[in-house]
Write a protein that holds these residues in place. Structure first.
Motif, PDB file in Angstrom:
ATOM      1  N   ALA A  75       0.783  -1.283  -0.072  1.00 30.03           N
ATOM      2  CA  ALA A  75      -0.191  -0.143  -0.017  1.00 30.03           C
ATOM      3  C   ALA A  75       0.901   1.105  -0.104  1.00 30.03           C
ATOM      4  O   ALA A  75       0.662   2.259  -0.564  1.00 30.03           O
ATOM      5  CB  ALA A  75      -1.121   0.049   1.268  1.00 30.03           C
ATOM      6  N   LEU A  76       1.762   1.353   0.826  1.00 32.98           N
ATOM      7  CA  LEU A  76       2.781   2.574   0.869  1.00 32.98           C
ATOM      8  C   LEU A  76       3.436   2.634  -0.618  1.00 32.98           C
ATOM      9  O   LEU A  76       3.506   3.819  -0.950  1.00 32.98           O
ATOM     10  CB  LEU A  76       3.787   2.162   1.956  1.00 32.98           C
ATOM     11  N   VAL A  77       3.956   1.582  -1.080  1.00 35.74           N
ATOM     12  CA  VAL A  77       4.472   1.774  -2.361  1.00 35.74           C
ATOM     13  C   VAL A  77       3.590   2.287  -3.561  1.00 35.74           C
ATOM     14  O   VAL A  77       3.834   3.232  -4.220  1.00 35.74           O
ATOM     15  CB  VAL A  77       5.226   0.322  -2.699  1.00 35.74           C
ATOM     16  N   LYS A  78       2.455   1.689  -3.574  1.00 37.69           N
ATOM     17  CA  LYS A  78       1.530   2.051  -4.534  1.00 37.69           C
ATOM     18  C   LYS A  78       0.871   3.438  -4.197  1.00 37.69           C
ATOM     19  O   LYS A  78       0.874   4.353  -5.167  1.00 37.69           O
ATOM     20  CB  LYS A  78       0.191   1.221  -4.445  1.00 37.69           C
ATOM     21  N   ARG A  79       0.730   3.852  -3.045  1.00 37.84           N
ATOM     22  CA  ARG A  79       0.306   5.314  -2.587  1.00 37.84           C
ATOM     23  C   ARG A  79       1.369   6.239  -3.011  1.00 37.84           C
ATOM     24  O   ARG A  79       1.335   7.375  -3.514  1.00 37.84           O
ATOM     25  CB  ARG A  79       0.184   5.484  -1.026  1.00 37.84           C
ATOM     26  N   THR A  80       2.631   5.894  -2.546  1.00 39.67           N
ATOM     27  CA  THR A  80       3.936   6.986  -2.994  1.00 39.67           C
ATOM     28  C   THR A  80       3.908   6.915  -4.608  1.00 39.67           C
ATOM     29  O   THR A  80       4.096   8.120  -5.186  1.00 39.67           O
ATOM     30  CB  THR A  80       5.239   6.306  -2.571  1.00 39.67           C
ATOM     31  N   LEU A  81       3.654   5.820  -5.317  1.00 43.48           N
ATOM     32  CA  LEU A  81       3.741   6.060  -6.875  1.00 43.48           C
ATOM     33  C   LEU A  81       2.436   6.755  -7.329  1.00 43.48           C
ATOM     34  O   LEU A  81       2.836   7.462  -8.589  1.00 43.48           O
ATOM     35  CB  LEU A  81       3.681   4.655  -7.508  1.00 43.48           C
ATOM     36  N   GLU A  82       1.455   7.057  -6.557  1.00 37.19           N
ATOM     37  CA  GLU A  82       0.207   7.900  -6.902  1.00 37.19           C
ATOM     38  C   GLU A  82       0.544   9.444  -6.554  1.00 37.19           C
ATOM     39  O   GLU A  82      -0.117  10.115  -7.300  1.00 37.19           O
ATOM     40  CB  GLU A  82      -0.943   7.544  -6.262  1.00 37.19           C
ATOM     41  N   ASN A  83       1.643   9.698  -5.965  1.00 37.19           N
ATOM     42  CA  ASN A  83       1.939  10.836  -5.687  1.00 37.19           C
ATOM     43  C   ASN A  83       2.635  11.686  -6.753  1.00 37.19           C
ATOM     44  O   ASN A  83       3.612  11.410  -7.342  1.00 37.19           O
ATOM     45  CB  ASN A  83       2.766  10.982  -4.325  1.00 37.19           C
ATOM     46  N   PRO A  84       2.062  13.060  -7.252  1.00 34.91           N
ATOM     47  CA  PRO A  84       2.536  13.616  -8.279  1.00 34.91           C
ATOM     48  C   PRO A  84       4.046  14.067  -8.267  1.00 34.91           C
ATOM     49  O   PRO A  84       4.848  13.984  -9.102  1.00 34.91           O
ATOM     50  CB  PRO A  84       1.927  15.114  -8.436  1.00 34.91           C
ATOM     51  N   LEU A  85       4.587  14.081  -6.991  1.00 35.11           N
ATOM     52  CA  LEU A  85       5.968  14.141  -6.763  1.00 35.11           C
ATOM     53  C   LEU A  85       7.063  13.277  -7.412  1.00 35.11           C
ATOM     54  O   LEU A  85       8.169  13.282  -7.558  1.00 35.11           O
ATOM     55  CB  LEU A  85       6.145  14.390  -5.034  1.00 35.11           C
ATOM     56  N   PHE A  86       6.244  12.211  -7.549  1.00 34.70           N
ATOM     57  CA  PHE A  86       6.971  10.766  -7.884  1.00 34.70           C
ATOM     58  C   PHE A  86       6.748  10.289  -9.433  1.00 34.70           C
ATOM     59  O   PHE A  86       6.993   9.339  -9.688  1.00 34.70           O
ATOM     60  CB  PHE A  86       6.923   9.673  -6.916  1.00 34.70           C
ATOM     61  N   LYS A  87       6.124  11.339  -9.964  1.00 40.18           N
ATOM     62  CA  LYS A  87       5.507  11.078 -11.493  1.00 40.18           C
ATOM     63  C   LYS A  87       6.918  10.524 -12.398  1.00 40.18           C
ATOM     64  O   LYS A  87       6.538   9.801 -13.261  1.00 40.18           O
ATOM     65  CB  LYS A  87       4.684  12.085 -12.042  1.00 40.18           C
ATOM     66  N   ASP A  88       7.845  11.110 -12.092  1.00 37.24           N
ATOM     67  CA  ASP A  88       9.073  10.682 -12.902  1.00 37.24           C
ATOM     68  C   ASP A  88       9.722   9.326 -12.667  1.00 37.24           C
ATOM     69  O   ASP A  88      10.746   8.795 -13.604  1.00 37.24           O
ATOM     70  CB  ASP A  88      10.203  11.818 -12.934  1.00 37.24           C
ATOM     71  N   LEU A  89       9.389   8.792 -11.790  1.00 37.93           N
ATOM     72  CA  LEU A  89       9.898   7.411 -11.343  1.00 37.93           C
ATOM     73  C   LEU A  89       9.603   6.289 -12.256  1.00 37.93           C
ATOM     74  O   LEU A  89       8.198   6.540 -12.544  1.00 37.93           O
ATOM     75  CB  LEU A  89       9.675   7.177  -9.751  1.00 37.93           C
ATOM     76  N   SER A  90      10.039   5.245 -12.683  1.00 36.03           N
ATOM     77  CA  SER A  90       9.660   4.148 -13.297  1.00 36.03           C
ATOM     78  C   SER A  90       8.698   3.184 -12.334  1.00 36.03           C
ATOM     79  O   SER A  90       9.505   2.704 -11.534  1.00 36.03           O
ATOM     80  CB  SER A  90      10.743   3.555 -13.943  1.00 36.03           C
ATOM     81  N   PRO A  91       7.694   3.039 -12.400  1.00 36.70           N
ATOM     82  CA  PRO A  91       6.817   1.957 -11.693  1.00 36.70           C
ATOM     83  C   PRO A  91       7.448   0.585 -11.659  1.00 36.70           C
ATOM     84  O   PRO A  91       7.479   0.063 -10.832  1.00 36.70           O
ATOM     85  CB  PRO A  91       5.583   2.093 -12.247  1.00 36.70           C
ATOM     86  N   ALA A  92       8.000   0.163 -12.845  1.00 36.09           N
ATOM     87  CA  ALA A  92       8.313  -1.107 -13.022  1.00 36.09           C
ATOM     88  C   ALA A  92       9.837  -1.378 -12.313  1.00 36.09           C
ATOM     89  O   ALA A  92       9.844  -2.344 -11.436  1.00 36.09           O
ATOM     90  CB  ALA A  92       8.756  -1.747 -14.469  1.00 36.09           C
ATOM     91  N   THR A  93      10.466  -0.265 -12.095  1.00 38.82           N
ATOM     92  CA  THR A  93      11.697  -0.336 -11.570  1.00 38.82           C
ATOM     93  C   THR A  93      11.650  -0.330  -9.997  1.00 38.82           C
ATOM     94  O   THR A  93      12.113  -1.099  -9.066  1.00 38.82           O
ATOM     95  CB  THR A  93      12.656   0.724 -11.857  1.00 38.82           C
ATOM     96  N   ILE A  94      10.600   0.564  -9.724  1.00 38.17           N
ATOM     97  CA  ILE A  94      10.281   0.774  -8.109  1.00 38.17           C
ATOM     98  C   ILE A  94       9.574  -0.492  -7.850  1.00 38.17           C
ATOM     99  O   ILE A  94       9.891  -0.990  -6.625  1.00 38.17           O
ATOM    100  CB  ILE A  94       9.368   2.025  -7.888  1.00 38.17           C
TER     101      ILE A  94
END
Length: 116
Positions: A75-94
């Motif tokens: 849940a923490l990882v999913k929620r962080t990836l939903e945050n606009p501050l982290f939009k440039d991160l690669s979801p697959a890598t994370i």
């Protein structure tokens, strides 16, 4: 400077355990886990750095992280990836780093547990 923004966002996410942009499901899991009292801020930063940047996580922090459970971790990882501050991160890598971090911490905790 970007690193400071990432850490600031992380602290806000953990201390409030709620974000308007997060899904209700992830928020509910994080609230029910009572994360602000079960995982200390230094360990939050270690886990976050390990998953979302480049860093390591100590044995102590692995124990705290695993103690919160896999559902909280996801849940923490999913929620962080939903945050606009982290939009440039690669979801697959994370997600790959997230799984690796969870598995490594779980194996470490299992290896430290007294055998029956």
């Amino acid at each position: 400077m970007a690193s400071l923004n990432v850490y600031s966002a992380l602290v806000v996410l953990f201390l409030t355990c709620g974000a308007a942009l997060a899904t209700k499901e992830n928020d509910q899991i994080i609230i029910e886990t009572n994360c602000e009292t079960k995982m200390g801020l230094p360990c939050v930063l270690e886990a976050f750095t390990r998953i979302f940047e480049t860093g390591s996580i100590s044995n102590k922090c692995c124990g705290e992280h695993v103690g919160l459970g896999k559902i909280f971790h996801s849940a923490l990882v999913k929620r962080t990836l939903e945050n606009p501050l982290f939009k440039d991160l690669s979801p697959a890598t994370i997600i790959a780093k997230s799984i690796q971090t969870w598995n490594n911490c779980l194996a470490l905790i299992d290896s430290l547990s007294p055998s029956a």
